[in-house]
Design an enzyme around this catalytic site. Structure first.
Site, short mmCIF file in Angstrom:
data_model
loop_
_atom_site.label_atom_id
_atom_site.label_comp_id
_atom_site.label_asym_id
_atom_site.label_seq_id
_atom_site.Cartn_x
_atom_site.Cartn_y
_atom_site.Cartn_z
N THR A 25 2.84 -9.44 -0.14
CA THR A 25 3.61 -9.36 -1.60
C THR A 25 3.60 -8.06 -2.18
OG1 THR A 25 3.19 -11.75 -1.66
CG2 THR A 25 3.83 -10.74 -3.66
N VAL A 26 2.22 -7.85 -2.42
CA VAL A 26 1.70 -6.74 -3.20
C VAL A 26 2.02 -5.44 -2.31
CG1 VAL A 26 0.03 -5.45 -4.50
CG2 VAL A 26 0.18 -7.78 -4.79
N LYS A 117 -9.78 -8.44 -6.52
CA LYS A 117 -10.66 -8.99 -7.69
C LYS A 117 -11.74 -9.85 -6.92
CE LYS A 117 -7.26 -11.74 -7.76
NZ LYS A 117 -5.79 -11.51 -8.01
N VAL A 144 -6.89 -6.90 -12.29
CA VAL A 144 -7.02 -7.69 -13.55
C VAL A 144 -5.54 -7.74 -13.99
CG1 VAL A 144 -7.96 -8.50 -15.63
CG2 VAL A 144 -9.37 -7.69 -13.58
N GLY A 146 -2.36 -8.21 -13.06
CA GLY A 146 -1.28 -7.96 -12.56
C GLY A 146 -0.65 -6.38 -12.91
N GLY A 198 5.36 -16.18 -5.39
CA GLY A 198 4.61 -15.11 -5.09
C GLY A 198 3.36 -14.86 -6.03
N GLU A 201 -2.39 -17.17 -5.22
CA GLU A 201 -3.21 -16.48 -4.09
C GLU A 201 -3.00 -17.35 -2.80
OE1 GLU A 201 -5.66 -13.88 -4.75
OE2 GLU A 201 -4.21 -13.90 -6.56
N LYS A 216 -11.86 -12.32 -12.56
CA LYS A 216 -11.12 -11.22 -13.61
C LYS A 216 -11.99 -10.98 -14.77
CE LYS A 216 -6.65 -11.86 -11.91
NZ LYS A 216 -5.30 -12.89 -11.89
N GLY A 313 2.78 -11.13 -9.48
CA GLY A 313 4.21 -10.98 -8.99
C GLY A 313 4.15 -9.60 -8.26
P1 NAP Z 1 -0.31 -11.59 0.87
O1 NAP Z 1 1.04 -11.72 0.36
O2 NAP Z 1 -1.06 -12.84 1.35
O3 NAP Z 1 -0.53 -10.44 1.86
C1 NAP Z 1 -1.70 -10.08 2.35
C2 NAP Z 1 -1.41 -9.00 3.35
O4 NAP Z 1 -2.74 -8.55 4.22
C3 NAP Z 1 -0.29 -9.69 4.61
O5 NAP Z 1 0.63 -8.28 4.94
C4 NAP Z 1 -1.36 -9.83 5.79
O6 NAP Z 1 -0.92 -9.73 6.98
C5 NAP Z 1 -2.35 -8.85 5.81
N1 NAP Z 1 -3.79 -9.15 6.13
C6 NAP Z 1 -4.53 -10.05 5.64
N2 NAP Z 1 -5.66 -10.37 6.22
C7 NAP Z 1 -5.37 -9.41 7.46
C8 NAP Z 1 -6.30 -9.14 8.23
N3 NAP Z 1 -7.68 -9.86 8.84
N4 NAP Z 1 -5.93 -8.19 9.11
C9 NAP Z 1 -4.89 -7.37 9.12
N5 NAP Z 1 -4.03 -7.68 7.91
C10 NAP Z 1 -4.31 -8.63 7.18
O7 NAP Z 1 -1.30 -11.34 -0.48
P2 NAP Z 1 -0.86 -10.57 -1.78
O8 NAP Z 1 -0.22 -11.67 -2.67
O9 NAP Z 1 0.16 -9.38 -1.63
O10 NAP Z 1 -2.22 -10.06 -2.37
C11 NAP Z 1 -2.79 -9.06 -1.91
C12 NAP Z 1 -4.40 -8.61 -2.95
O11 NAP Z 1 -3.59 -8.45 -4.29
C13 NAP Z 1 -5.04 -9.73 -3.00
O12 NAP Z 1 -6.40 -9.27 -3.33
C14 NAP Z 1 -4.72 -10.37 -4.37
O13 NAP Z 1 -5.65 -11.19 -5.25
C15 NAP Z 1 -4.19 -9.32 -5.07
N6 NAP Z 1 -3.18 -9.46 -6.11
C16 NAP Z 1 -2.04 -10.27 -5.93
C17 NAP Z 1 -1.03 -10.35 -6.94
C18 NAP Z 1 0.10 -11.12 -6.71
O14 NAP Z 1 0.92 -11.49 -7.57
N7 NAP Z 1 0.68 -11.48 -5.30
C19 NAP Z 1 -1.60 -9.96 -8.19
C20 NAP Z 1 -2.47 -8.96 -8.53
C21 NAP Z 1 -3.25 -9.21 -7.37
P3 NAP Z 1 0.43 -10.44 7.61
O15 NAP Z 1 1.68 -10.24 6.59
O16 NAP Z 1 0.75 -10.06 9.07
O17 NAP Z 1 -0.15 -11.88 7.39
N1 HSE Z 2 -2.71 -15.37 -8.37
C1 HSE Z 2 -2.81 -14.63 -9.48
C2 HSE Z 2 -2.51 -15.13 -10.87
C3 HSE Z 2 -2.16 -13.35 -8.89
O1 HSE Z 2 -1.73 -16.19 -10.47
O2 HSE Z 2 -2.60 -14.57 -11.75
C4 HSE Z 2 -2.72 -12.03 -9.83
O3 HSE Z 2 -3.97 -11.77 -9.72
#
Ligand code: NAP
Ligand code: HSE
Length: 447
Positions: A25-26, A117, A144, A146, A198, A201, A216, A313
């Site tokens: 996603t990110v 985080k 923290v 987003g 999205g 977590e 956070k 997001g």
């Molecule tokens: P996600 O959609 O699950 O994406 C994770 C990515 O990392 C995927 O591309 C996955 O590969 C890859 N990956 C995971 N484990 C791996 C491994 N062992 N080796 C190689 N590649 C690996 O997660 P996300 O939502 O983008 O979140 C990423 C980070 O941002 C997290 O720390 C989350 O807490 C933080 N975050 C997310 C948001 C949000 O709104 N989503 C907001 C703020 C912070 P594949 O695609 O091949 O599975």
């Molecule tokens: N899962 C987290 C949330 C993503 O819902 O706020 C942002 O860190």
């Protein structure tokens, strides 16, 4: 001259290569934003920012981004050992292997930007030590809130203040679920929607159990109070046991239910907690709905300031990551290294929930017979807990339901009253208690 070079200074025609750890996603949002705003970002950064490679688990998975824009690999050393990559963006999440990869990137002299985080709230100390040792930057604005700028405002703009309290809504998924439940959705349906959008977590139990918010607030508390707070230091209660009736009764009393994260200094000790709370409807946090987050900071000079926006997001989070990348680029252009160091200069004791004061809301299912209300009141009275409001709400199959709001009381006194109530056969069920924020101010306001 290609499009990206038009109108750029000589400096800006230079390029820094970025390696992404994760293209979910990110990560996909980061590639999209760097592509869509390429020229503008190059002007701001003083350098072109180019994603050279992205590490993924499954190279054949469909991506939310045009994969011709970035070469994919499943081999971490294609990024960590590539001398042309100056900046590593960790957006894979979780503890391992993310921790080892970041440590390796730092030891290779690469700057790191992370949204993780989980890692910062547990391994912040060693990560900052490794960045310092290597003389490189470690930025983490997206960890923290987003898209909401909060890390750099705390570290820089508010650095002259003694921070008294930092509190707010820092988890979009739970705020989305609570908002949908208020509108009549079931908990399960609302969670599914948050996952589909999205926000959640990979394992959404960390959202609903309050762990994401705990991580956070640990990060925010560490920066605000200059003392390391880790995830395990945070007293944490999630929303998984709340029922629509809790929200409905809160509404009748003039409150909204929010999962609040809070850190404050009480007599030299830090109270750091995540708890479902009743927030008076007229409080600004009560109108923060859906995936939106808001964080209030109280400083001795600035008073109270509030940061509000999309806390999760794809594109809001990418906005924060790209902001960090531009900051790293500025440091590279200026020849400054390791500017974004650790801000934990001191240690402070923790104030455990038992020793902290709060007003509580609790819903009891009881036998409907003479003397039960008196026993309930006596249990609270004997524990030294004064009651603000006691309402018998409705008949249930077994008996009746009582909703209680207390005046501020020590956590240990409230728990003592609950454990006495638990031992009474007339009390069938004690639902998840919630903390009432600002009850005294609210009572004063309506009277
Ligand atoms: P996600 O959609 O699950 O994406 C994770 C990515 O990392 C995927 O591309 C996955 O590969 C890859 N990956 C995971 N484990 C791996 C491994 N062992 N080796 C190689 N590649 C690996 O997660 P996300 O939502 O983008 O979140 C990423 C980070 O941002 C997290 O720390 C989350 O807490 C933080 N975050 C997310 C948001 C949000 O709104 N989503 C907001 C703020 C912070 P594949 O695609 O091949 O599975
Ligand atoms: N899962 C987290 C949330 C993503 O819902 O706020 C942002 O860190």
């Amino acid at each position: 001259m290609d499009k990206a070079d038009k109108g750029l200074t000589v400096e800006a025609k230079k390029c820094i290569n970025i390696g992404l750890l994760g293209l979910g996603t990110v990560g996909s949002g980061v590639v999209q934003l760097l592509t869509a705003n390429q020229d503008h970002i190059a002007q701001r950064a003083g350098l072109n920012l180019k994603v050279k490679k992205a590490l993924v688990r499954d190279i054949n998975r469909a991506r939310q981004v045009d994969t011709s824009l970035v070469s994919l690999t499943t081999e971490p050393n294609d990024i960590l050992a590539d001398p042309d990559i100056q900046v590593v963006v960790e957006v894979m999440g979780g503890q391992e292997p993310a921790l080892s990869y970041i440590m390796e990137a730092l030891s290779q002299g690469k700057h790191v930007v992370t949204a993780n985080k989980d890692l910062l709230a547990t391994h912040g100390k060693e990560l900052f030590a490794a960045a310092k040792e290597a003389g490189v930057d470690l930025y983490f604005e997206a960890s923290v809130g987003g898209g909401i700028p909060i890390i750099r405002p705390l570290k820089d703009c508010l650095a002259g203040n003694n921070i008294k309290k930092v509190y707010g809504i820092v988890n979009g998924t739970t705020n989305y679920i609570l908002t949908k439940m208020e509108q009549g959705d079931t908990y399960e349906a609302a969670l599914k929607e948050a996952q589909a959008k999205g926000f959640a977590e990979a394992d959404p139990s960390s959202d609903v159990m309050g762990l994401d918010a705990a991580r956070k607030i640990a990060i925010l508390a560490s920066i605000s109070f200059g003392a390391r707070v880790i995830e395990d230091d945070v007293s944490c209660v999630g929303i998984q046991d709340l029922e629509p009736l809790d929200l409905a009764y809160a509404k009748e009393l003039g409150y909204k239910v929010k999962l609040l994260a809070l850190a404050q200094e009480v007599n030299g000790a830090l109270e750091v907690r995540v708890h479902p709370c009743l927030v008076p409807e007229q409080h600004p946090l009560a109108s923060v709905d859906g995936v939106l987050n808001a964080i209030a900071v109280q400083g001795d000079a600035v008073g109270e300031v509030m940061f509000y926006g999309q806390g999760a997001g794809q594109m809001p989070t990418a906005s924060a990551v790209v902001g960090d990348l531009i900051e790293v680029a500025h440091n590279i252009v200026s020849g400054v290294k390791g500017r974004n160091g650790c801000t934990c200069f001191t240690t402070k004791p923790l104030c455990p929930p038992a020793k902290a004061e709060a007003s509580y809301f609790v819903r009891l299912e009881v036998q409907d017979k003479p003397g039960v209300m008196a026993k309930v009141a006596t249990a609270f009275g004997n524990a030294g807990v004064s009651l603000w409001s006691v309402i018998q709400k409705r008949q249930t199959e077994q008996g009746a339901e009582i909703v209680i709001v207390t005046h501020p009381a020590l956590g240990q006194s409230f728990e003592q009253a609950l454990s006495v109530l638990q031992s009474y056969p007339e009390i069938f069920n004690i639902h998840q208690p919630m903390i009432v924020e600002g009850v005294e101010a609210y009572v004063a306001g309506v009277n």
